[in-house]
Design a protein around this motif. Structure first.
Motif, mmCIF file in Angstrom:
data_model
loop_
_atom_site.group_PDB
_atom_site.id
_atom_site.type_symbol
_atom_site.label_atom_id
_atom_site.label_comp_id
_atom_site.label_asym_id
_atom_site.label_seq_id
_atom_site.Cartn_x
_atom_site.Cartn_y
_atom_site.Cartn_z
ATOM 1 N N ARG A 31 34.543 40.770 38.490
ATOM 2 C CA ARG A 31 34.497 42.176 38.095
ATOM 3 C C ARG A 31 35.723 42.499 37.244
ATOM 4 O O ARG A 31 36.854 42.199 37.642
ATOM 5 C CB ARG A 31 34.466 43.065 39.341
ATOM 6 N N GLN A 58 30.383 41.443 36.189
ATOM 7 C CA GLN A 58 30.200 42.895 36.196
ATOM 8 C C GLN A 58 31.378 43.523 35.449
ATOM 9 O O GLN A 58 32.538 43.259 35.774
ATOM 10 C CB GLN A 58 30.132 43.431 37.620
ATOM 11 N N ILE A 60 33.062 47.172 33.477
ATOM 12 C CA ILE A 60 33.052 48.627 33.328
ATOM 13 C C ILE A 60 34.186 49.002 32.384
ATOM 14 O O ILE A 60 35.239 48.350 32.374
ATOM 15 C CB ILE A 60 33.208 49.344 34.695
ATOM 16 N N ASP A 76 31.078 52.240 26.180
ATOM 17 C CA ASP A 76 30.088 51.289 26.698
ATOM 18 C C ASP A 76 29.218 50.726 25.581
ATOM 19 O O ASP A 76 28.872 49.542 25.588
ATOM 20 C CB ASP A 76 29.248 51.902 27.829
ATOM 21 N N THR A 91 26.171 42.465 33.739
ATOM 22 C CA THR A 91 26.075 43.884 34.094
ATOM 23 C C THR A 91 27.226 44.649 33.476
ATOM 24 O O THR A 91 28.393 44.334 33.724
ATOM 25 C CB THR A 91 26.097 44.071 35.620
ATOM 26 N N HIS A 93 28.426 48.339 33.657
ATOM 27 C CA HIS A 93 28.239 49.638 34.285
ATOM 28 C C HIS A 93 28.700 50.749 33.350
ATOM 29 O O HIS A 93 29.675 50.577 32.610
ATOM 30 C CB HIS A 93 29.024 49.712 35.598
ATOM 31 N N SER A 94 28.024 51.872 33.397
ATOM 32 C CA SER A 94 28.360 52.992 32.528
ATOM 33 C C SER A 94 28.662 54.238 33.347
ATOM 34 O O SER A 94 28.017 54.501 34.366
ATOM 35 C CB SER A 94 27.201 53.300 31.571
ATOM 36 N N SER A 108 30.418 58.914 39.511
ATOM 37 C CA SER A 108 30.888 57.543 39.323
ATOM 38 C C SER A 108 31.805 57.054 40.433
ATOM 39 O O SER A 108 32.126 55.864 40.486
ATOM 40 C CB SER A 108 31.620 57.430 37.980
ATOM 41 N N LEU A 111 30.267 54.250 42.579
ATOM 42 C CA LEU A 111 30.087 53.037 41.787
ATOM 43 C C LEU A 111 31.392 52.272 41.677
ATOM 44 O O LEU A 111 31.449 51.060 41.916
ATOM 45 C CB LEU A 111 29.574 53.397 40.390
ATOM 46 N N LEU A 115 32.940 48.359 43.186
ATOM 47 C CA LEU A 115 33.424 47.274 42.335
ATOM 48 C C LEU A 115 34.817 46.784 42.727
ATOM 49 O O LEU A 115 35.264 45.745 42.253
ATOM 50 C CB LEU A 115 33.451 47.730 40.872
#
Length: 218
Positions: A31, A58, A60, A76, A91, A93-94, A108, A111, A115
């Motif tokens: 991540r 993952q 972000i 993003d 992945t 993430h947004s 968010s 989420l 992570l």
């Protein structure tokens, strides 16, 4: 907190080093936070060519501009375009930044919590020494993981950003800093002044800088 500065001859060399580091740290998946803006896009393009277990990755963005979903100036969108479509599915993430700062931050929080901790956090540094969308007027001591941002000095004024609390939950933070216009901001950071990146703490902090941003003497 100590910092290790690695100096490169050109912005491209610094970007390539960041791409290699991301590929190394995420070779088996993981991540990561990717800083926004134009500066790191060359690094993300190179990172997109890495042979890693993309299906276990993952990602972000460190922050997002409150613009409509799919807008070309959203972080993003720019990150996805830079990494490209030739890699295996990963992945990204947004933030739901189209909802506005408060609603996006609230939506968010869970989420981001899912992570944590991150394996690596990459960030940039603005000419005014901000990082992500963290400026001095933002509540940098907040216990929230995601912060609503109003009145950003650069457009758009409304944003959402990972907080220092969230960004500190990682083994490694890497700053990519290039260009003479960033020289004074980098010097302030390295001197330990109370600028936003100084609120982010991690066991390892690296600065990848080119010669323009980090000359022989800062």
């Amino acid at each position: 907190m100590s910092y290790q500065v690695q100096r490169f001859s050109t912005p491209q060399a610094a970007s390539e080093a960041l791409a290699r580091l991301l590929a190394e740290r995420l070779s088996a998946g993981g991540r990561a936070v990717l800083g926004g803006g134009n500066t790191p896009l060359a690094a993300y393009r190179a990172f997109g060519q890495a042979d890693i277990l993309w299906n276990r990755v993952q990602l972000i963005a460190s922050d997002e501009r409150c613009l409509p979903e799919g807008h070309l100036e959203r972080n993003d969108v720019q990150i996805a375009k830079a990494i490209g479509t030739t890699v295996l599915p990963y992945t990204l993430h947004s933030f739901r930044a189209e909802l506005g700062p408060e609603r996006s931050a609230e939506a968010s929080e869970g989420l981001v919590e899912s992570l944590l901790p991150f394996d690596v956090v990459t960030l940039g540094l603005g000419e005014d020494a901000h990082t992500a969308s963290l400026w001095p007027h933002v509540d940098l001591g907040s216990e929230r993981l995601v912060l609503p941002v109003h009145g950003a000095p650069k457009p758009p004024p409304e944003r959402v950003s990972l907080s220092p609390k969230a960004l500190s939950q990682t083994q490694l933070v890497v700053y990519l800093v290039t260009g003479a216009s960033k020289r004074e901001a980098l010097a302030r950071f390295l001197r330990g002044e109370d600028v936003p990146p100084s609120r982010i703490r991690a066991p390892e902090v690296l600065v990848f800088a080119d010669e323009a941003a980090y000359p022989d003497r800062v």
